[in-house]
Design a protein around this motif. Sequence first.
Motif, PDB file in Angstrom:
ATOM      1  N   THR A  50       0.827  -1.209   0.000  1.00  0.00           N
ATOM      2  CA  THR A  50       0.000   0.000   0.000  1.00  0.00           C
ATOM      3  C   THR A  50       0.858   1.254   0.000  1.00  0.00           C
ATOM      4  OG1 THR A  50      -1.764  -1.141   1.213  1.00  0.00           O
ATOM      5  CG2 THR A  50      -1.806   1.263   1.241  1.00  0.00           C
ATOM      6  N   ILE A  51       1.829   1.285   0.877  1.00  0.00           N
ATOM      7  CA  ILE A  51       2.708   2.456   0.955  1.00  0.00           C
ATOM      8  C   ILE A  51       3.484   2.621  -0.346  1.00  0.00           C
ATOM      9  CG2 ILE A  51       4.730   3.411   2.141  1.00  0.00           C
ATOM     10  CD1 ILE A  51       3.588   2.028   4.715  1.00  0.00           C
ATOM     11  N   ALA A  52       4.009   1.520  -0.870  1.00  0.00           N
ATOM     12  CA  ALA A  52       4.787   1.601  -2.112  1.00  0.00           C
ATOM     13  C   ALA A  52       3.929   2.083  -3.279  1.00  0.00           C
ATOM     14  CB  ALA A  52       5.393   0.235  -2.427  1.00  0.00           C
ATOM     15  N   ILE A  53       2.735   1.542  -3.429  1.00  0.00           N
ATOM     16  CA  ILE A  53       1.856   1.925  -4.542  1.00  0.00           C
ATOM     17  C   ILE A  53       1.387   3.369  -4.392  1.00  0.00           C
ATOM     18  CG2 ILE A  53      -0.377   1.466  -5.645  1.00  0.00           C
ATOM     19  CD1 ILE A  53       0.107  -1.522  -4.956  1.00  0.00           C
ATOM     20  N   ALA A  54       1.049   3.769  -3.156  1.00  0.00           N
ATOM     21  CA  ALA A  54       0.584   5.148  -2.933  1.00  0.00           C
ATOM     22  C   ALA A  54       1.678   6.159  -3.267  1.00  0.00           C
ATOM     23  CB  ALA A  54       0.118   5.327  -1.489  1.00  0.00           C
ATOM     24  N   PHE A  55       2.882   5.922  -2.775  1.00  0.00           N
ATOM     25  CA  PHE A  55       3.970   6.855  -3.044  1.00  0.00           C
ATOM     26  C   PHE A  55       4.382   6.832  -4.511  1.00  0.00           C
ATOM     27  CE2 PHE A  55       4.257   7.222   1.484  1.00  0.00           C
ATOM     28  CZ  PHE A  55       4.821   8.473   1.695  1.00  0.00           C
ATOM     29  N   ALA A  56       4.411   5.639  -5.137  1.00  0.00           N
ATOM     30  CA  ALA A  56       4.771   5.561  -6.560  1.00  0.00           C
ATOM     31  C   ALA A  56       3.724   6.262  -7.419  1.00  0.00           C
ATOM     32  CB  ALA A  56       4.923   4.100  -6.982  1.00  0.00           C
TER      33      ALA A  56
END
Length: 186
Positions: free
Chosen positions: A142-148
């Motif tokens: 979730t964090i990776a997809i949101a920031f990307a």
Amino acid sequence: MTYYTIDSIVRRGLPILLLTSLLGLTAGQMMNSQIENLVAIPTILLLIPALIKIGGDTGSMLGARLSSAFHMGIGTTHIQKNPVVKNSVIAAFIVGISASVFLSIIAWMICCFGEGGFSFFTIFTICIISSIFELIAVFSATIAIAFASHRFGIDPDDTVIPIIATLGDIVGIIAIFTTLHLLQII
């Protein structure tokens, strides 16, 4: 506001829909590969839908909070220095674990009416271990997809929630089967 035209919404949403459809098929095939073991243990059949939704739903909650932070200008590219990320992850983890505890109590109560159910401790252990595995993996994604998404100029609302809800199914199934193998149930 040309951002919200039918054409732009379809162009942004169609690839995500195709990806989540493929991920959903993968999750179904993973469950189908273990159908004999699952049918033999009705308690696990009772737990699977709720356990896989805990990760997807709490991950979607986390994704929505991160998306809102980005829209309000609070988000930064430094994940470790961002209090919004830290507080949101902690809150979502508490919600996920609380839901797992509640699920284990309800599942045990239902199993008391049937034959051959597991003890409360076994059901509780399955729920907690599976949830911890699932929450760590789903929250990281979730964090990776949101920031990307934010970094590449894509609205996180269009990507995070659909992908994480479906990814939660796959990760949840893997976490449940891993836990069952660790506990030597299947």
